[in-house]
Design an enzyme around this catalytic site. Structure first.
Site, short mmCIF file in Angstrom:
data_model
loop_
_atom_site.label_atom_id
_atom_site.label_comp_id
_atom_site.label_asym_id
_atom_site.label_seq_id
_atom_site.Cartn_x
_atom_site.Cartn_y
_atom_site.Cartn_z
N ASP A 1 0.83 -1.21 0.00
CA ASP A 1 0.00 0.00 0.00
C ASP A 1 0.87 1.26 0.00
O ASP A 1 2.08 1.22 0.31
CB ASP A 1 -0.92 -0.02 1.23
CG ASP A 1 -2.26 0.66 0.97
OD1 ASP A 1 -2.33 1.50 0.06
OD2 ASP A 1 -3.22 0.36 1.70
N ASP B 1 -10.89 2.11 -3.36
CA ASP B 1 -11.47 1.86 -2.03
C ASP B 1 -12.99 1.95 -2.09
O ASP B 1 -13.65 1.64 -1.10
CB ASP B 1 -10.93 2.87 -1.02
CG ASP B 1 -9.58 2.44 -0.47
OD1 ASP B 1 -9.20 1.27 -0.66
OD2 ASP B 1 -8.89 3.29 0.13
C1 GLA Z 1 -5.83 1.82 2.05
C2 GLA Z 1 -6.27 0.67 1.17
C3 GLA Z 1 -7.34 -0.14 1.84
C4 GLA Z 1 -6.84 -0.62 3.18
C5 GLA Z 1 -6.39 0.56 4.02
C6 GLA Z 1 -5.72 0.10 5.31
O1 GLA Z 1 -6.81 2.78 2.14
O2 GLA Z 1 -6.69 1.13 -0.08
O3 GLA Z 1 -7.73 -1.22 1.05
O4 GLA Z 1 -5.79 -1.52 2.98
O5 GLA Z 1 -5.45 1.36 3.33
O6 GLA Z 1 -5.31 1.14 6.09
#
Ligand code: GLA
Length: 748
Positions: A488, A558
């Site tokens: 990430d 997301d």
């Molecule tokens: C990001 C990712 C999510 C999740 C969060 C965790 O926003 O896109 O899918 O993994 O971080 O903090």
């Protein structure tokens, strides 16, 4: 195939044939002049395409070109440099340093052809993501040009794929002068469409967090239309892609030249229209905070830019990108392997989980046929919310007693693989790592650091930081059998300065950050080749071809709402293959939009890419679990079709169907041999008495196809010209998947 012929003045004319496309340019008094880029043309003698009309008596022209009409300001160029008479945006702009044969601090460069070479295949590129091709799959032309006054050399690389209408370009700046030069702008590709035969538009993908890669078409204007990122990452806001398309082009008709930039950092793609209607299309590193000090004898290699050339509309442009990126950019053990259906605990638990909760999800997952559990954010340091611990990559034993190994063991004993989340490039101010190494955050001495999601960005330009990260990640990844990593990246760069570089090199930081990221990704993928890497950046904030070189799939957004995902996934499909587009079935009502959507439709939409679940399985009803079992079965059954078939967008949510905009969406994949197809139709907004005839694409017109669900048979040409009859009173959020199989010869 690349042919080289001679112009009337005896200079070379290059004709690159890539699949069913042609790309041609020639040398004129040493200048590299673009002639043609479009559907294949038979002739090599394309010099006649040069417009030999002087438009403007006041424009300067090179002192050694006798032709009165010739001026760099109107000449269709291949790699325009700044300061010698072309006032349009330049691909190369630099300052000559002390000891140069030309004035120190001056910027003018004039590039003239020196030589060329053609090599089979595609030379590999060190330390940067790049398209790869074997000798029989591509041909590469390398043209060397030099600035006679300063002695600076530029090498332009053009790879023509043999089976695909794609040309891949990059530039290498060789400092063959006795003095340093400071590069201020060095683009990867530039080409001038001298005469647009019909009005053109720029198609691109815009967005923001949770709303990535929506399509937009905008008419060109005199002057520049551009998309870019200055965020240190390719970004949610614009994707490193734009296409020059004829105004009448649609999915199946018209010319489309897509330009995709293989870079994970700041970029610009622009189309500049001059007063005479010539359009310059270019892509490169965004120059706002870029400079690069290049010492004598050193070389600067630009990222690659890919042209996908289609004379048959946008669909074909996309399918070329899909195949190229799937087969010549994605790498590693997972490139062609069937990806496991996963369940991710993020939307199931957020930060509130422990081993028992994860094991309970894993148990239900195993029971439903799901093949992998992914443990998301919150397993390390003291991370119980998003305000601390990034950098403390050791297990929080309050949540996972005994560490990772016992949990992984429990999950694996259920027959599931195990995946884990990291955000390696970040550091929380509240972390042990920051206490020990406050200088490891990218920062500017004497200036407060901006925070985003309570975190700072690590200085990836520093090899000590990267070595430490490699060690920290490796020790977790070696501590238990881990099959998958979600990588990430949840904030963009600010105050991007580094103690590792002297003041005159601070303009290199943003590019060096990206090179540092590539270096770490390369080391991790080499050390753990069995791991399936999934990229992520607050959803799809770094969904770009460079990241696909390391991670064959990327978390798309997301926003997991099935209806919102239609825009996002279909927009993403303009460049990226379904196999790279990560899609999960999440809870209803959806956590981001509050919209309720049926389990069936959520499954149909998520099956548009790399498939998984992101919800608390322990809270589902028996009927829902039965639906999961069926969806997992279907996914495996259609895996090859979805992931290796040819993808066709049929209806975009932004299209108007029966007078209504935003009412439905549809797409299909067709197997390469056209023996089967899978059609997905989703109703976003139901209405009374709609008539939906859905015209299909890509089928064998002479074959007969059977709808597996109803047994009805149709001719391929009928399905493509008259369409499927889907008329019924569809409800909001209803959907259908139709599997068509070529029927044996006896026919209708
Ligand atoms: C990001 C990712 C999510 C999740 C969060 C965790 O926003 O896109 O899918 O993994 O971080 O903090």
């Amino acid at each position: 195939m690349i042919t080289v012929s001679k112009t009337a003045s005896g200079e070379p004319l290059f004709h690159l044939r890539a699949g069913d496309a042609s790309y041609a340019f020639s040398v004129f008094h040493g200048f590299l002049l673009h002639l043609y880029c479009g559907p294949a043309v038979a002739d090599d003698d394309l010099e006649y395409l040069l417009v030999r009309v002087g438009h403007d008596s006041v424009v300067p022209r090179p002192s050694d070109t006798p032709e009165g009409w010739f001026s760099l300001d109107i000449a269709p160029q291949e790699y325009p440099a700044y300061g010698t008479g072309d006032y349009r945006p330049s691909a190369l702009m630099l300052r000559h340093g002390e000891g140069s044969a030309v004035a120190q601090g001056s910027a003018a460069v004039s590039l003239r052809y020196v030589s060329h070479e053609i090599v089979p295949g595609k030379p590999s590129v060190d330390s940067q993501p790049a398209v790869y091709a074997n000798d029989g799959e591509a041909d590469t032309l390398i043209v060397t040009a030099r600035d006679p006054s300063s002695g600076l050399t530029v090498r332009l690389y053009y790879t023509a794929m043999r089976a695909l209408p794609a040309v891949i370009r990059r530039a290498v700046i060789d400092n063959t002068t006795p003095a340093p030069v400071t590069l201020e702008r060095v683009y990867s590709a530039s080409l001038d469409f001298a005469v647009m035969t019909e009005p053109a538009e720029l198609l691109h993908l815009w967005g923001t967090w949770g709303r990535e890669r929506h399509t937009e078409r905008t008419p060109l204007a005199h002057g520049s239309v551009s998309v870019s990122s200055r965020r240190g990452a390719s970004s949610h806001h614009h994707n490193p892609f734009a296409a020059l398309v004829s105004a009448s082009a649609d999915e199946t008709h018209g010319t489309a030249v897509g330009l995709s930039f293989i870079y994970a950092g700041n970029f610009e793609i622009l189309a500049d229209t001059d007063p005479f209607g010539s359009v310059r299309l270019m892509a490169g590193i965004e120059p706002t905070d870029f400079s690069w000090l290049l010492g004598p004898g050193e070389a600067f290699v630009t990222p690659e830019a890919v042209l996908s050339i289609s004379g048959e509309g946008l669909g074909k442009m996309s399918r070329t990108f899909h195949r190229l990126y799937r087969e010549h950019l994605c790498r590693g053990e997972w490139r062609d392997r069937e990806r496991p259906v996963l369940v991710n605990n993020w939307e199931a638990t957020y930060f509130r989980f422990d081993s028992d909760k994860l094991a309970a999800i894993a148990k239900d997952a195993a029971d439903c046929g799901i093949e992998m559990l992914v443990m998301d954010d919150g397993w390390f340091g003291c991370r119980n919310d998003d305000r601390s611990s990034l950098g403390d990559w050791f297990v929080n034993e309050d949540k996972l007693p005994g560490g990772l190994a016992p949990l992984v063991q429990r999950v694996r004993s259920l027959g599931l693989k195990f995946g884990i989340w990291f955000e390696p490039e970040m550091i929380s101010p509240r972390s042990e790592l920051f206490d020990r190494h406050p200088d490891w955050a990218l920062h500017t001495e004497g200036r407060p650091l901006s925070v985003a999601r309570s975190q700072y960005v690590l200085d990836m330009t520093r090899s000590d930081v990267r070595d430490w990260l490699f060690g920290a990640l490796s020790s977790v990844l070696s501590s238990a059998p881990i099959d998958y990593v979600k990588w990430d990246f949840n904030r963009n760069l600010t105050e991007a300065a580094s103690l590792s570089l002297p003041p005159e090199r601070q303009g290199e930081i943003q590019h060096r950050y990206v090179l540092g990221l590539y270096d770490l990704l390369e080391r991790i993928t080499r050390a753990f080749p069995h791991i399936l890497l999934e990229g992520c950046s607050s959803g799809g904030g770094r969904f770009d071809p460079a990241m696909l070189y390391y991670s064959p799939q990327f978390w798309t957004s997301d926003d997991t709402d099935a209806m919102e995902r239609l825009d996002i996934q279909l927009g993403t499909s303009f460049v990226y293959p379904p196999s790279s587009i990560s899609c999960h079935v999440s809870a209803s009502p959806n956590h981001q939009t509050g919209r309720a959507t049926s389990f069936v439709t959520r499954g149909h939409v998520a099956m548009g890419g790399a498939f998984g679940y992101e919800l608390d399985l322990t809270k589902l009803s028996d009927e829902e679990k039965d639906l999961i079992r069926q969806q997992v079965k279907d996914y495996h059954r259609y895996y090859a079709l979805i992931n290796r078939g040819d993808f066709y967008r049929l209806i975009l949510p932004s299209d108007t169907v029966n007078g209504k905009t935003g009412s439905c969406a549809a797409w299909m994949t067709v197997s390469e041999d056209r023996s089967e197809a899978l059609v997905t139709f989703v109703v976003i907004r139901g209405s009374i008495h709609p008539v939906y005839f859905l015209k299909l694409e890509g089928l064998d017109p002479d074959a007969v196809y059977e709808d597996e669900g109803t047994g009805a048979r149709y001719g391929g040409s009928t399905l493509m010209h008259a369409g499927l009859n889907l008329a019924k009173n569809w409800r909001d959020g209803e959907s259908a998947v139709i599997h068509l199989i070529k029927a044996p010869e006896e026919g209708l």
